[in-house]
Motif scaffolding. Structure first.
Motif, PDB file in Angstrom:
ATOM      1  N   ARG A   1       0.829  -1.214   0.000  1.00  0.00           N
ATOM      2  CA  ARG A   1       0.000   0.000   0.000  1.00  0.00           C
ATOM      3  C   ARG A   1       0.858   1.257   0.000  1.00  0.00           C
ATOM      4  O   ARG A   1       0.525   2.242  -0.666  1.00  0.00           O
TER       5      ARG A   1
ATOM      6  N   ILE B   1      -3.182  -0.210  -5.138  1.00  0.00           N
ATOM      7  CA  ILE B   1      -4.519   0.135  -4.673  1.00  0.00           C
ATOM      8  C   ILE B   1      -5.553  -0.937  -4.990  1.00  0.00           C
ATOM      9  O   ILE B   1      -6.591  -1.004  -4.347  1.00  0.00           O
ATOM     10  N   ARG B   2      -5.267  -1.790  -5.967  1.00  0.00           N
ATOM     11  CA  ARG B   2      -6.211  -2.877  -6.256  1.00  0.00           C
ATOM     12  C   ARG B   2      -5.497  -4.069  -6.869  1.00  0.00           C
ATOM     13  O   ARG B   2      -4.641  -3.904  -7.735  1.00  0.00           O
TER      14      ARG B   2
ATOM     15  N   LEU C   1      -7.940  -2.627  -2.457  1.00  0.00           N
ATOM     16  CA  LEU C   1      -9.175  -3.172  -2.999  1.00  0.00           C
ATOM     17  C   LEU C   1      -8.938  -4.554  -3.602  1.00  0.00           C
ATOM     18  O   LEU C   1      -7.861  -4.827  -4.147  1.00  0.00           O
TER      19      LEU C   1
ATOM     20  N   ASP D   1     -14.389  -6.533  -2.833  1.00  0.00           N
ATOM     21  CA  ASP D   1     -14.861  -5.176  -3.129  1.00  0.00           C
ATOM     22  C   ASP D   1     -15.523  -5.124  -4.503  1.00  0.00           C
ATOM     23  O   ASP D   1     -16.479  -4.380  -4.701  1.00  0.00           O
TER      24      ASP D   1
ATOM     25  N   HIS E   1     -16.626   5.005   2.191  1.00  0.00           N
ATOM     26  CA  HIS E   1     -15.267   4.546   2.496  1.00  0.00           C
ATOM     27  C   HIS E   1     -14.416   5.714   2.983  1.00  0.00           C
ATOM     28  O   HIS E   1     -14.461   6.818   2.437  1.00  0.00           O
TER      29      HIS E   1
ATOM     30  N   ASP F   1     -11.246   6.205   2.811  1.00  0.00           N
ATOM     31  CA  ASP F   1     -10.169   6.606   1.913  1.00  0.00           C
ATOM     32  C   ASP F   1     -10.778   7.226   0.654  1.00  0.00           C
ATOM     33  O   ASP F   1     -11.445   6.530  -0.121  1.00  0.00           O
TER      34      ASP F   1
ATOM     35  N   GLN G   1      -9.954   5.370  -2.669  1.00  0.00           N
ATOM     36  CA  GLN G   1     -10.682   4.127  -2.874  1.00  0.00           C
ATOM     37  C   GLN G   1     -12.163   4.391  -3.128  1.00  0.00           C
ATOM     38  O   GLN G   1     -12.791   3.693  -3.925  1.00  0.00           O
TER      39      GLN G   1
ATOM     40  N   SER H   1     -12.410   5.278  -6.734  1.00  0.00           N
ATOM     41  CA  SER H   1     -12.207   4.149  -7.644  1.00  0.00           C
ATOM     42  C   SER H   1     -13.412   3.211  -7.646  1.00  0.00           C
ATOM     43  O   SER H   1     -13.818   2.706  -8.694  1.00  0.00           O
TER      44      SER H   1
END
Length: 515
Positions: free
Chosen positions: A293, A298-299, A337, A367, A440, A442, A445, A448
């Protein structure tokens, strides 16, 4: 030589619905070595628009190129379009040399060269070294049969393939031709300036349905520090905000991946990373996920394929449902994610199997999900298993994992399709998922997930419309072997493996008694 690279407009829904477009990494990877060899190179990216084929051909021929290269990452579903482009090019400029590359032509070279004169050469396997050698041979009028990794028609007009090319042992040996694109035109993740990159190639696992494993032959990775430096350079020089990793499995080596994470953290650039990997690698790396992270990951797309243990054994996935669930939990714990891929369309599946899969997906609590349909490739071991199944979709443009192509034993196409659409809707609309999208903590996130939900909604309705109105399916089609031909799993390895030299101690151990 004067060379044009063509990225065909892809017909897949995933290419047409989003407003974002990613650069064609495979063509840029060929462009770098060609530029360094002194050739004049230009890219025509027909994904924008998409560009009508007549306009594309006119643009490509406007500079009177000596050679035109055509390739697409989704090469099976892009083949009909690539073929049409090549035919139009030859009709307007028959003397122009047309070269074709990608996974599909690597294995279907015999059929392609026998069925059409539109392609003069096919590059098989990795293209960086092969394309440079082919262009040099053409320029110097040297023997083409001595160029490894190509296919063409011999003097008797018969399809002929030279010996396989060697794998590229050092992935840092060839650079990407980033100067061929205007970075301002390419984006992902809801408008973030983005590029596609590769940290590694290949995969050591034995999933028998994978169309990529044998193409790349052996897992290798780039120098972690150089790769991090290139990402930082792209951000500082071109404003790149997001890296989409095209690797099948970038985290195979924990040591190499950790070195990359450390190097990218040291570069201190605000770049996001998305990609795909295996759930068991995430579980293995539980102690360093905070570095994932911190480096910008991020995913992760997790190739779970199915939630049924028996099906996982059939396709030799090598993972387990317990590691899948644990990987998602760990990713969420570290602010990353998770997108779970789930594949439907295996022959004996029924409503009970789909219901069990739905309940497993809810238990996994990803997610995002991506529902796909099993799509066999002739060069994979899974093709031999499925060779006698009936094909219901003859349009190769729809062999894009988002359309059912094989008949099932217990479910009619409409039963499977609407079951999958309902599963997607239910998983993405469950209260937990909606709460994350709306609240969320963040903001990155939250952005996204909202972007993916908006795009997914458009794709969902487009797929339903296509199934009901546009797409056509057969009730009694040919078998898979009749449609594509005999299995090619004996030719799955597209290149000759080049292994790094052993250290003296390793060599001695290999020949010692009892080794």
């Amino acid at each position: 030589m004067n060379i044009v690279l063509i990225n065909p407009p892809h017909t897949a829904i995933g290419s047409r619905v989003p407003d974002d477009h990613l650069p064609p990494f495979g063509l840029l990877a060929l462009g770098g070595p060609l530029l360094d060899a002194g050739h004049q190179v230009r890219l025509v990216d027909a994904e924008f628009g998409p560009m009508p084929l007549a306009v594309l051909v006119r643009d490509a021929l406007s500079c009177q190129p000596d050679c035109i290269l055509i390739g697409h990452s989704g090469s099976t579903s892009a083949h009909p379009t690539a073929l049409r482009i090549a035919q139009m090019l030859k009709a307007h400029a028959p003397a122009t040399i047309v070269i074709y590359g990608g996974v599909f032509p690597t294995y279907h070279w015999r059929d392609i060269l026998a069925e059409t004169d539109a392609f003069d050469f096919i590059v098989r396997g990795e293209g960086e070294a092969t394309i440079a050698a082919l262009i040099e041979a053409l320029q110097r009028r040297q023997s083409l049969s001595e160029v490894p990794g190509i296919a063409f028609r011999d003097d008797l007009r018969r399809p002929f393939a030279s010996q396989p090319a060697k794998t590229i042992a050092n992935l840092d040996e060839y650079r990407v031709g980033w100067e061929l694109i205007d970075h301002g035109r390419y984006s992902y993740w809801g408008g973030k300036r983005a590029v596609v990159m590769q940290f590694s190639r290949g995969c050591p696992h034995l999933c028998n349905y994978c169309g990529q494993r044998g193409f790349w032959t052996r897992w290798r990775h780039r120098d972690p520090r150089k790769f991090a430096q290139e990402i930082a350079w792209l951000h500082r020089q071109h404003g790149v905000e997001l890296i989409n990793l095209a690797d099948e499995n970038p985290t195979v080596s924990k040591k190499a991946w950790r070195a990359f994470l450390d190097a990218l953290i040291a570069e201190n650039v605000p770049v996001l990373i998305v990609g795909s990997t295996r759930a068991d690698d995430i579980v293995r790396d539980a102690d360093i996920l905070h570095l994932y992270r911190k480096a910008g990951v991020i995913r992760w797309l997790l190739g779970m394929e199915n939630t049924d243990e028996q099906t996982l054994q059939l396709i030799r996935k090598g993972g387990s449902t317990s590691s899948d669930r644990e990987a998602i939990r760990l990713l969420r714990l570290h602010g990353i994610l998770s997108m779970a891929t789930w594949v439907a369309g295996f022959e004996d599946e029924g409503f009970r199997d789909l219901w069990r899969g739905f309940r497993q997906l809810i238990a996994y609590d990803p997610d995002q999900i991506q529902a796909l349909y099993v799509t066999p490739h002739r060069w994979t071991p899974f093709f031999r298993i499925a060779r006698d199944r009936k094909v219901i979709q003859l349009d190769a443009r729809l062999w894009d994992y988002k359309h059912q192509v094989l008949q099932m034993t217990r479910l009619k196409p409409w039963m499977l399709f609407f079951s999958v659409k309902l599963i997607e809707l239910a998983v993405q609309s469950r209260p937990k998922a909606l709460a994350r999208i709306l609240f969320h903590r963040d903001p990155e996130q939250r952005h996204s997930m909202r972007w993916y939900t908006q795009m997914g909604r458009r794709v969902w309705f487009r797929e339903v419309w296509g199934f009901l109105v546009r797409d056509r399916r057969l009730k009694d089609g040919p078998t898979l072997a009749e449609f594509w031909g005999a299995p090619q799993d004996q030719e799955e390895e597209s290149m000759t493996v080049v292994r790094p030299p052993r250290k003296p101690a390793e060599a001695a151990a290999a020949i010692s008694p009892g080794a």
